[in-house]
Design a protein around this motif. Structure first.
Motif, PDB file in Angstrom:
ATOM      1  N   LEU A 271      43.133  22.196  37.018  1.00  0.00           N
ATOM      2  CA  LEU A 271      41.912  22.729  37.613  1.00  0.00           C
ATOM      3  C   LEU A 271      42.233  23.674  38.773  1.00  0.00           C
ATOM      4  CD1 LEU A 271      39.412  19.733  37.575  1.00  0.00           C
ATOM      5  CD2 LEU A 271      39.796  21.515  35.870  1.00  0.00           C
ATOM      6  N   ILE A 272      43.238  23.321  39.582  1.00  0.00           N
ATOM      7  CA  ILE A 272      43.638  24.212  40.671  1.00  0.00           C
ATOM      8  C   ILE A 272      44.084  25.559  40.109  1.00  0.00           C
ATOM      9  CG2 ILE A 272      45.421  24.596  42.428  1.00  0.00           C
ATOM     10  CD1 ILE A 272      45.282  21.595  43.026  1.00  0.00           C
ATOM     11  N   ALA A 273      44.910  25.525  39.074  1.00  0.00           N
ATOM     12  CA  ALA A 273      45.393  26.765  38.478  1.00  0.00           C
ATOM     13  C   ALA A 273      44.246  27.576  37.881  1.00  0.00           C
ATOM     14  CB  ALA A 273      46.435  26.457  37.408  1.00  0.00           C
ATOM     15  N   MET A 274      43.324  26.903  37.205  1.00  0.00           N
ATOM     16  CA  MET A 274      42.199  27.595  36.579  1.00  0.00           C
ATOM     17  C   MET A 274      41.367  28.347  37.611  1.00  0.00           C
ATOM     18  SD  MET A 274      40.188  28.418  34.043  1.00  0.00           S
ATOM     19  CE  MET A 274      40.768  27.440  32.646  1.00  0.00           C
ATOM     20  N   TYR A 275      41.026  27.680  38.703  1.00  0.00           N
ATOM     21  CA  TYR A 275      40.138  28.302  39.681  1.00  0.00           C
ATOM     22  C   TYR A 275      40.891  29.260  40.601  1.00  0.00           C
ATOM     23  CZ  TYR A 275      35.976  25.858  38.243  1.00  0.00           C
ATOM     24  OH  TYR A 275      34.883  25.433  37.516  1.00  0.00           O
ATOM     25  N   ALA A 276      42.177  29.043  40.821  1.00  0.00           N
ATOM     26  CA  ALA A 276      42.944  30.015  41.593  1.00  0.00           C
ATOM     27  C   ALA A 276      43.039  31.339  40.847  1.00  0.00           C
ATOM     28  CB  ALA A 276      44.340  29.464  41.885  1.00  0.00           C
ATOM     29  N   LEU A 277      43.348  31.285  39.548  1.00  0.00           N
ATOM     30  CA  LEU A 277      43.412  32.511  38.750  1.00  0.00           C
ATOM     31  C   LEU A 277      42.040  33.165  38.652  1.00  0.00           C
ATOM     32  CD1 LEU A 277      45.744  31.313  35.836  1.00  0.00           C
ATOM     33  CD2 LEU A 277      46.328  32.851  37.706  1.00  0.00           C
ATOM     34  N   ALA A 278      40.994  32.353  38.467  1.00  0.00           N
ATOM     35  CA  ALA A 278      39.643  32.912  38.356  1.00  0.00           C
ATOM     36  C   ALA A 278      39.218  33.612  39.643  1.00  0.00           C
ATOM     37  CB  ALA A 278      38.651  31.804  38.016  1.00  0.00           C
ATOM     38  N   THR A 279      39.625  33.053  40.787  1.00  0.00           N
ATOM     39  CA  THR A 279      39.287  33.681  42.068  1.00  0.00           C
ATOM     40  C   THR A 279      39.977  35.031  42.217  1.00  0.00           C
ATOM     41  OG1 THR A 279      39.004  31.505  43.104  1.00  0.00           O
ATOM     42  CG2 THR A 279      39.345  33.382  44.567  1.00  0.00           C
ATOM     43  N   GLY A 280      41.260  35.098  41.851  1.00  0.00           N
ATOM     44  CA  GLY A 280      41.970  36.374  41.915  1.00  0.00           C
ATOM     45  C   GLY A 280      41.379  37.414  40.978  1.00  0.00           C
ATOM     46  N   ILE A 281      41.047  36.981  39.762  1.00  0.00           N
ATOM     47  CA  ILE A 281      40.444  37.907  38.792  1.00  0.00           C
ATOM     48  C   ILE A 281      39.092  38.404  39.291  1.00  0.00           C
ATOM     49  CG2 ILE A 281      39.455  38.049  36.477  1.00  0.00           C
ATOM     50  CD1 ILE A 281      41.623  36.014  35.628  1.00  0.00           C
ATOM     51  N   LYS A 282      38.281  37.497  39.823  1.00  0.00           N
ATOM     52  CA  LYS A 282      36.961  37.883  40.327  1.00  0.00           C
ATOM     53  C   LYS A 282      37.092  38.882  41.470  1.00  0.00           C
ATOM     54  CE  LYS A 282      32.446  37.397  40.494  1.00  0.00           C
ATOM     55  NZ  LYS A 282      31.563  37.765  39.368  1.00  0.00           N
ATOM     56  N   GLY A 283      38.018  38.643  42.382  1.00  0.00           N
ATOM     57  CA  GLY A 283      38.203  39.562  43.499  1.00  0.00           C
ATOM     58  C   GLY A 283      38.607  40.949  43.041  1.00  0.00           C
ATOM     59  N   LEU A 284      39.553  41.029  42.118  1.00  0.00           N
ATOM     60  CA  LEU A 284      39.996  42.339  41.628  1.00  0.00           C
ATOM     61  C   LEU A 284      38.896  43.053  40.851  1.00  0.00           C
ATOM     62  CD1 LEU A 284      43.662  41.586  40.519  1.00  0.00           C
ATOM     63  CD2 LEU A 284      42.923  43.051  42.399  1.00  0.00           C
TER      64      LEU A 284
END
Length: 356
Positions: A271-284
């Motif tokens: 879950l940490i990996a899922m939301y960390a990647l999603a946060t980076g993708i959303k920001g970009l």
């Protein structure tokens, strides 16, 4: 030395959290008006909930040493089936959900039978079943996207708000807690990890390896059925969305295996990996407006996580060999007998014989 070791241990176990915090800081400074909003928080939390459920579906068989490449097709079939049963067959919401989850469970039974009884490699078996599932989906949908159900109860199934978040986030947390408890605090979870760690050693220890692999594949498909139902309620039916969830799910599971308990597939690391990647993708995406960044992020995450796992395993083997070599060479030979005291006269052979 202990400080350096502690910092190294911390980064090994919590690098996902540090990366997540870094994304928040960078994009919070770069575009605060768009990124640092409750709307962004709620959208990331709810939009990634189904993807996180699919990632947990991938995690279950992988904990037992098996792959399920049919998760994308299964979740897509569930989305279409639960919609068609309501809009074209006139079924009620709960009967349609029950049949959809049961159909997804049946997919897991078939996958488990092929893998454990016919002894087909799980990678090949589930890849083949994914193709068959897509054909069944085309039959069910008539190769046209169905209209979503119009009932308020259907939309409120996932879009009702709880503490400011859509209730689908709560569903994810409940599923995650149950999966974590089952894998980490029950005998069944210990058997599953034993099978995933070394199937032959587990079999020789009396663990029913085929049974646990079978059950994990069934659990995986059942979770996909639940995820498909929730996606249909949240976003409406789609003929193609399931395939797009496959890479993010595997990226989250592999990257999550480097978090919290490195070397073991685990729920909270996923879950940490899922939301960390999603946060980076959303920001970009907010900064650039480019949509294909998700594929680059997820593909890079899979490659990096697997490379790190291989490096870590090789390092552990090297350290084990070095420790064995050090222990072997550190064994000192027995000391030589002490030299005779020069102050004492040496006994002649005749004197030694007379003493005897």
């Amino acid at each position: 030395m202990s400080t350096r070791r502690g910092l190294r241990l911390g980064f090994d176990r919590f690098s996902g959290l540090y990366l997540w915090a870094l994304f928040i800081v960078v994009f919070g400074i770069w575009t605060p008006d768009l990124f640092l909003t409750t709307g962004t928080l709620h959208s990331v939390a709810s939009q990634q909930a189904v993807g996180a459920i699919v990632a947990l579906a991938v995690l279950m068989p992988m904990a037992a040493g098996a792959y399920d490449l049919s998760v994308g097709a299964t979740v897509n079939l569930a989305t279409i089936l639960v919609t068609v049963l309501q809009t074209e067959q006139g079924w009620g919401m709960w009967p349609a959900i029950g049949v959809t989850v049961a159909a997804s469970l049946a997919v897991g039974v078939v996958n488990g039978f092929i893998v454990t009884r016919l002894k087909v490699n799980s990678f090949i078996a589930t890849l083949g079943s994914a193709s068959i599932i897509l054909a069944v989906q085309s039959i069910v949908s008539g190769q046209s996207q169905p209209l979503p159900p119009a009932s308020r109860a259907w939309t409120q199934l996932t879009q009702r708000e709880v503490a400011g978040f859509q209730i689908i986030v709560l569903y994810l947390l409940v599923i995650a807690v149950l999966a974590w408890w089952a894998l980490n605090h029950t005998p069944a979870g210990r058997y599953v990890h034993a099978v995933g760690g070394n199937v032959e050693a587990a079999r020789l220890s009396g663990v029913r390896t085929r049974l646990w692999t079978f059950l994990m594949l069934v659990t995986s498909s059942t979770l996909c059925g639940v995820g498909g139902v929730l996606y249909a309620s949240l976003s409406g039916p789609s003929l193609t969305f399931g395939g797009a969830l496959l890479l993010p799910a595997f990226a989250a599971v592999f990257l999550g295996s480097t978090q919290l308990t490195p070397g073991r597939f685990n729920v909270w690391g996923t879950l940490i990996a899922m939301y960390a990647l999603a946060t980076g993708i959303k920001g970009l995406q907010l900064v650039t407006g480019v949509q294909w960044l998700a594929d680059i992020f997820n593909g890079t995450a899979v490659i990096t996580a697997v490379a790190f796992a291989v490096w870590r395993q090789g390092r552990a083997v090297t350290h084990g060999r070095d420790a064995t070599r050090t222990a072997t060479t550190s064994e000192e030979p027995p000391p030589d007998p002490p030299d005779p005291d020069p102050a004492l006269p040496e006994k002649s052979p005749e004197a030694a014989a007379s003493v005897q």
